[in-house]
Enzyme design. Structure first.
Site, mmCIF file in Angstrom:
data_model
loop_
_atom_site.group_PDB
_atom_site.id
_atom_site.type_symbol
_atom_site.label_atom_id
_atom_site.label_comp_id
_atom_site.label_asym_id
_atom_site.label_seq_id
_atom_site.Cartn_x
_atom_site.Cartn_y
_atom_site.Cartn_z
ATOM 1 C CG HIS A 45 -30.277 -7.648 28.603
ATOM 2 N ND1 HIS A 45 -30.191 -6.373 29.115
ATOM 3 C CD2 HIS A 45 -30.978 -8.380 29.511
ATOM 4 C CE1 HIS A 45 -30.816 -6.339 30.280
ATOM 5 N NE2 HIS A 45 -31.296 -7.537 30.540
ATOM 6 C CB CYS A 47 -34.103 -6.739 29.082
ATOM 7 S SG CYS A 47 -34.486 -6.640 30.827
ATOM 8 C CG ASN A 82 -30.569 -6.126 33.974
ATOM 9 O OD1 ASN A 82 -31.060 -5.329 33.181
ATOM 10 N ND2 ASN A 82 -30.957 -7.388 34.060
#
Ligand code: UT7
Length: 343
Positions: A268, A125, A299
């Site tokens: 993020h 990520c 996500n």
């Protein structure tokens, strides 16, 4: 003392900035109800605990390369550049299904970029922010004039839809940025690092090689399990909430600005509650726009920061030229944060 002549090396550094951003979201919108067909959960729980309302899943035949291409073409168009003008491509991904070759040279061929430096990075990520750090340094030092940085994931391929701890979190998509030479600094210093002792917090269930005995077992008595990703949600949550705000603060200080100079905060998109906690810890001024793309995108790991920033620019929530604080964090555990001028 060396006896050879001095090697040629750039003596002055250049400036770099993001010249264009692009994003690609697969067509299929997946509701929490659909996710709950496979786990004991509810739309209400998922929304309350993660902020996710829907996410996008790619079609079965839609690949990491397909999504990366769409985002890259948009970023190039917005930068006013032709693919031929790119001289390096960095693809950040943890879901490209080939161990080798990397996705970047394949993407380059698809885009019609001739002979670029092309490689992938595996920083989960944080991958896109790692890529921006590298692209910035490449342009500044002169190893490339124009770098395409892509964050792309098809997490639906590596998610266990029966795993209550992760099935509702992940989505698919791609984001891309073109980093090029600038008359002013457009990418601040990167604050980055890693915590390998917590490598088990988000991990592929087993190594690819663990599949081999099961595949070679002619009697098929050895269980063959897909190496999907698993996450210790609470561990990652606590680490993100307590450790990432100080990293973000250091990136602002390193850029030589104060939070009141920021137009946007683009963390993020891991969990809406992590974003809320970071906003609070950073004590951001009210008028700093905060990315909340997770609600409709889930996500998307390496794609999440560029997708979230693209949405803010596309929807006019922030204007071109403003400063954004971006931070990625995830499996490794790894993290990277920097302040960038939005294209
Ligand atoms: O992108 C890489 C970085 N990733 C992240 O940053 C993710 C970080 N972690 C998270 O976002 C959160 O930990 C989750 C959203 C994954 C989970 O939220 P949580 O608030 O940490 O839940 P929990 O694991 O502490 O579980 C709380 C309760 C438990 O029940 P009891 O013991 O309180 O009765 C769980 O059994 O919620 C239960 N639970 C669920 N209930 C409904 C756990 N998963 C589910 C579920 N549906 N899917």
């Amino acid at each position: 003392m060396s006896t050879h002549p001095a090697l040629s090396a750039p003596t002055t550094l250049r400036h770099a900035r993001i010249l264009g951003l692009g994003g690609y979201r697969p067509e299929r919108v997946v509701s929490n109800e659909e996710i709950c067909q496979f786990i004991d959960s509810s739309d209400e729980w998922i929304q309350q605990r993660s902020g996710i309302v829907t996410r996008r899943f790619a079609r079965e035949d839609e690949t990491v390369i397909d999504m990366a291409e769409a985002a890259s073409r948009q970023a190039l168009e917005r930068a006013g550049l032709e693919p031929g003008q790119v001289d390096a491509i960095i693809v950040a991904t943890v879901t490209y299904p080939f161990q080798t070759p990397a996705a970047a040279p394949v993407l380059a061929h698809r885009l019609g970029v001739e002979d670029p430096a092309a490689y992938d990075i595996s920083a989960a990520c944080a991958g896109y922010c790692y890529g921006i750090a590298q692209a910035n340094d490449m342009v500044r030092a002169g190893s490339a004039d124009t770098v395409l940085v892509v964050g792309v994931e098809k997490l639906s391929d590596f998610t266990d839809k029966h795993d209550r701890g992760s099935a509702f979190i992940f989505g698919d998509g791609a984001g891309a940025a073109v980093v090029g030479v600038s008359d002013r600094p457009g990418i601040g210093p990167t604050i980055w690092g890693s915590l390998g002792e917590r490598a088990d917090a988000i991990t592929q269930r087993e190594a690819w090689t663990d599949l081999r005995p099961a595949m070679e077992d002619a009697s098929r008595t050895t269980a063959l399990e897909w190496p999907s990703f698993t996450m210790q949600g609470q561990t990652v949550f606590r680490w993100a909430v307590f450790s990432m705000a100080p990293v973000a603060r250091r990136a602002v200080e390193a850029a030589g600005i104060t939070p009141s100079d920021l137009a946007a905060f683009v963390p993020h998109q891991a969990n809406m509650r992590i974003t809320d906690a970071m906003v609070k810890a950073l004590d951001l001024p009210e008028d700093v726009a905060v990315a909340r793309d997770i609600a409709e995108t889930g996500n998307t790991s390496a794609a999440s920061v560029p997708l979230a920033m693209s949405r803010m620019l596309d929807e006019g929530e922030v204007g071109s030229g403003g400063l954004a604080l971006q931070i990625g964090f995830g499996a490794g555990l790894v993290y990277a944060a920097q302040v960038v001028e939005m294209p």
